[in-house]
Design an enzyme around this catalytic site. Structure first.
Site, short mmCIF file in Angstrom:
data_model
loop_
_atom_site.label_atom_id
_atom_site.label_comp_id
_atom_site.label_asym_id
_atom_site.label_seq_id
_atom_site.Cartn_x
_atom_site.Cartn_y
_atom_site.Cartn_z
N LYS A 65 0.50 7.84 8.09
CA LYS A 65 0.25 9.13 8.76
C LYS A 65 0.00 8.86 10.23
O LYS A 65 -0.95 8.15 10.59
CB LYS A 65 -0.96 9.82 8.13
N ARG A 125 0.97 12.48 -9.97
CA ARG A 125 1.52 11.13 -9.78
C ARG A 125 2.92 11.01 -10.38
O ARG A 125 3.73 10.21 -9.95
CB ARG A 125 0.63 10.10 -10.50
N ASP A 184 -3.77 6.51 5.74
CA ASP A 184 -4.17 7.76 6.40
C ASP A 184 -5.14 7.40 7.54
O ASP A 184 -4.70 7.06 8.64
CB ASP A 184 -4.81 8.67 5.34
N PHE A 227 -1.05 16.25 3.42
CA PHE A 227 -1.43 15.54 2.21
C PHE A 227 -0.23 15.57 1.28
O PHE A 227 0.31 16.64 0.97
CB PHE A 227 -2.65 16.18 1.54
N VAL A 228 0.23 14.40 0.85
CA VAL A 228 1.44 14.35 0.03
C VAL A 228 1.10 13.85 -1.38
O VAL A 228 0.17 13.06 -1.57
CB VAL A 228 2.54 13.48 0.67
N GLU A 230 0.85 -1.20 0.00
CA GLU A 230 0.00 0.00 0.00
C GLU A 230 0.88 1.23 0.00
O GLU A 230 1.92 1.25 0.66
CB GLU A 230 -0.90 -0.06 1.25
N ASP A 231 0.47 2.24 -0.76
CA ASP A 231 1.30 3.44 -0.81
C ASP A 231 1.22 4.25 0.49
O ASP A 231 2.24 4.63 1.05
CB ASP A 231 0.98 4.31 -2.04
N ASP A 259 -1.54 10.91 -5.85
CA ASP A 259 -2.20 11.98 -6.60
C ASP A 259 -3.13 12.79 -5.73
O ASP A 259 -3.52 12.38 -4.63
CB ASP A 259 -3.05 11.37 -7.72
P1 IMP Z 1 -7.32 6.03 4.18
O1 IMP Z 1 -8.49 5.13 3.82
O2 IMP Z 1 -7.75 7.30 4.85
O3 IMP Z 1 -6.24 5.31 4.95
O4 IMP Z 1 -6.71 6.51 2.82
C1 IMP Z 1 -5.99 5.64 2.00
C2 IMP Z 1 -5.99 6.03 0.56
O5 IMP Z 1 -6.28 7.44 0.40
C3 IMP Z 1 -4.61 5.79 0.00
O6 IMP Z 1 -4.51 4.51 -0.59
C4 IMP Z 1 -4.48 6.91 -1.02
O7 IMP Z 1 -5.02 6.50 -2.25
C5 IMP Z 1 -5.33 8.03 -0.45
N1 IMP Z 1 -4.53 8.99 0.35
C6 IMP Z 1 -4.55 9.15 1.70
N2 IMP Z 1 -3.69 10.12 2.08
C7 IMP Z 1 -3.11 10.55 0.93
C8 IMP Z 1 -2.10 11.55 0.66
O8 IMP Z 1 -1.54 12.24 1.54
N3 IMP Z 1 -1.78 11.72 -0.66
C9 IMP Z 1 -2.34 11.00 -1.66
N4 IMP Z 1 -3.26 10.06 -1.45
C10 IMP Z 1 -3.65 9.83 -0.16
#
Ligand code: IMP
Length: 134
Positions: free
Chosen positions: A85, A119, A57, A106-107, A53-54, A113
């Site tokens: 995060k 990207r 958050d 937010f990165v 996973e990239d 993206d």
């Molecule tokens: P989560 O469900 O809040 O953990 O968010 C996960 C997904 O949201 C990641 O797989 C990304 O696609 C996107 N995402 C969350 N934070 C960022 C960020 O800082 N930059 C870009 N994409 C993000």
């Protein structure tokens, strides 16, 4: 980009597959409601699986993915996240491998993206724009 780099660093007989998921929400906040845009081609039954996973958050996307993939009966299921995060998850995420821990910014870049842009940047940068609320 992370998948490509990590694949080159693994000297084991692995198979790679891709899933595309899209989480509903605003440009910079996920709602946790996930839509599978492209599913895996490989059957996970009895396999040792690592989710690459990239960024994690809120952890909602990963939570959904983990449940979805666990239901396919893998032998094991672990997560490797490039970025985490800190302090953004309600429950401490169970991550086997973490690259870097970030504050709540937010990165973009290196495959990440905002509304499909940036990207292609070859490094990670903090996004400061109208969508970020800053
Ligand atoms: P989560 O469900 O809040 O953990 O968010 C996960 C997904 O949201 C990641 O797989 C990304 O696609 C996107 N995402 C969350 N934070 C960022 C960020 O800082 N930059 C870009 N994409 C993000």
């Amino acid at each position: 980009m992370f998948m490509a780099d990590i694949a080159r660093a693994i000297a084991l007989p692995v198979e790679l597959d891709f899933m595309a998921v899209s989480s509903y929400g605003t440009a910079t906040k996920t709602s946790g409601v996930v839509r599978i845009v492209k599913d895996l081609d490989i059957d996970l039954t009895g396999r040792d699986v690592i989710i690459i996973e990239d960024i994690v958050d809120s952890g909602l996307t990963l939570n959904y993915l983990r449940k979805n993939l666990a239901a396919r009966h893998p032998a094991s299921l672990e997560v490797c996240a490039l970025l985490l995060k800190e302090g953004m998850q309600k429950v401490e995420p169970d991550l086997r491998y973490v690259g870097f821990r970030l504050p709540d910014e937010f990165v973009v870049g290196y495959g990440l993206d905002v509304a499909e842009r940036y990207r292609n940047l070859d490094d990670l940068r903090v996004f400061v724009g109208p969508e970020s609320g800053h």
